[in-house]
Scaffold this active site. Sequence first.
Site, mmCIF file in Angstrom:
data_model
loop_
_atom_site.group_PDB
_atom_site.id
_atom_site.type_symbol
_atom_site.label_atom_id
_atom_site.label_comp_id
_atom_site.label_asym_id
_atom_site.label_seq_id
_atom_site.Cartn_x
_atom_site.Cartn_y
_atom_site.Cartn_z
ATOM 1 N N LYS A 75 -4.322 1.811 -2.859
ATOM 2 C CA LYS A 75 -5.631 2.749 -3.092
ATOM 3 C C LYS A 75 -5.264 3.987 -2.277
ATOM 4 O O LYS A 75 -5.151 3.753 -1.039
ATOM 5 C CB LYS A 75 -6.925 2.344 -3.106
ATOM 6 C CG LYS A 75 -6.984 1.259 -4.131
ATOM 7 C CD LYS A 75 -8.590 0.531 -4.035
ATOM 8 C CE LYS A 75 -9.442 1.380 -4.648
ATOM 9 N NZ LYS A 75 -9.430 1.433 -6.080
ATOM 10 N N MET B 159 -10.267 7.959 7.882
ATOM 11 C CA MET B 159 -10.325 8.873 6.657
ATOM 12 C C MET B 159 -11.395 10.412 6.891
ATOM 13 O O MET B 159 -12.480 10.104 6.232
ATOM 14 C CB MET B 159 -11.051 8.064 5.289
ATOM 15 C CG MET B 159 -9.826 7.149 5.018
ATOM 16 S SD MET B 159 -10.483 5.705 4.116
ATOM 17 C CE MET B 159 -11.347 4.679 5.300
ATOM 18 N N ASP C 204 0.708 -1.077 0.054
ATOM 19 C CA ASP C 204 -0.083 0.030 0.062
ATOM 20 C C ASP C 204 0.730 1.241 0.052
ATOM 21 O O ASP C 204 2.027 1.337 0.522
ATOM 22 C CB ASP C 204 -0.530 0.089 1.434
ATOM 23 C CG ASP C 204 -1.962 -0.363 1.264
ATOM 24 O OD1 ASP C 204 -2.435 -0.986 0.319
ATOM 25 O OD2 ASP C 204 -2.842 -0.531 2.470
HETATM 26 N N1 SAH Z 1 -6.452 -0.945 7.203
HETATM 27 C C1 SAH Z 1 -5.853 0.463 7.801
HETATM 28 C C2 SAH Z 1 -6.931 1.588 7.559
HETATM 29 C C3 SAH Z 1 -6.937 1.893 6.108
HETATM 30 S S1 SAH Z 1 -7.960 2.965 5.484
HETATM 31 C C4 SAH Z 1 -5.912 0.269 9.403
HETATM 32 O O1 SAH Z 1 -6.413 -0.777 10.064
HETATM 33 O O2 SAH Z 1 -5.344 1.201 10.091
HETATM 34 C C5 SAH Z 1 -6.781 4.679 5.415
HETATM 35 C C6 SAH Z 1 -6.811 5.252 6.723
HETATM 36 O O3 SAH Z 1 -6.419 4.650 7.793
HETATM 37 C C7 SAH Z 1 -6.117 6.563 6.538
HETATM 38 O O4 SAH Z 1 -7.123 7.685 5.818
HETATM 39 C C8 SAH Z 1 -6.381 7.174 8.009
HETATM 40 O O5 SAH Z 1 -7.767 7.598 8.432
HETATM 41 C C9 SAH Z 1 -6.050 6.002 8.631
HETATM 42 N N2 SAH Z 1 -4.419 5.919 9.036
HETATM 43 C C10 SAH Z 1 -3.808 4.799 8.617
HETATM 44 N N3 SAH Z 1 -2.428 4.920 8.843
HETATM 45 C C11 SAH Z 1 -2.521 5.947 9.728
HETATM 46 C C12 SAH Z 1 -1.579 6.737 10.419
HETATM 47 N N4 SAH Z 1 -0.333 6.459 10.306
HETATM 48 N N5 SAH Z 1 -1.958 7.816 11.054
HETATM 49 C C13 SAH Z 1 -3.097 8.343 11.045
HETATM 50 N N6 SAH Z 1 -4.145 7.752 10.380
HETATM 51 C C14 SAH Z 1 -3.866 6.721 9.667
#
Ligand code: SAH
Length: 254
Positions: free
Chosen positions: A65, A179, A43
Amino acid sequence: MNISFPEFQSGSVWMVGAGPGDAKLLTLYAYHALQQADVIVHDALVSDDILKLAPPDCVLETMGKRGGVKSPKQQDITDRLIELANEKKKVLRLKGGDPFVFGRGAEEALPILKENIPVRIIPGITAGIAGSAYAGVPVTDGACNQVISFVTGHDQSGKVPGVNWQALAQSSPVIVFYMPMKHIDIIQTELLKAGRDPKEKVCVVSNATTDQQKHIICDLENCFIEIEKSDMKSPAIMIIGPTVDLAHQLAECF
Ligand code: SAH
């Protein structure tokens, strides 16, 4: 270390959660997978620090994505994973956080399984939990909440999700939005309309657990303006609820 891991078979796909960014938050299982892989299809959200842990002969491909950025179609990602597995590679699909938390893990795994390609899912630490924690916000606290909700700030087409705001606001003292940035104005309006206290605290954490982590805490009633002013960028999570009040004492613990 005496842990036995399953064999990473050639021609299989391991779908691995990389956690939110800090390489120290990788699971041992994920680390083991990284050492074994022939190719890592990752990703956009997976941090360089984590990718650097791959062996030198491992091929890295970015395929993720990302809201607002031109990104590959889900079908293209799945096709590529199938193609690599059919070339008898040990294919590691590396995803930010946890593959099954707003990560389209099942959407990717099911078509691969349909091709009779073995898939193994390796959970990771999700941003909503570790990202909140790194800003000093527990997602539960005995004195504050017995319920927690994880909500996406937009659906797959980018629109505000079809959430029952009334039910959400009234039943879940702590709400963690993934998000949230695109529709913070609407989230703020809907939560206020549904009866949440305008003075309730909101915490937004961007790039959580990485060197670029930033967070702000503001009141729900002016969070849209405050977040605009702060120039915080995605990826970010937003937490609302009484546990945000603990951040002042706990932020120094990380
Ligand atoms: N599968 C991931 C989420 C993917 S959706 C999980 O379990 O964390 C993508 C969203 O995850 C981003 O838009 C944000 O809202 C959050 N996200 C992922 N990494 C992040 C980070 N380091 N800091 C803050 N938000 C994060």
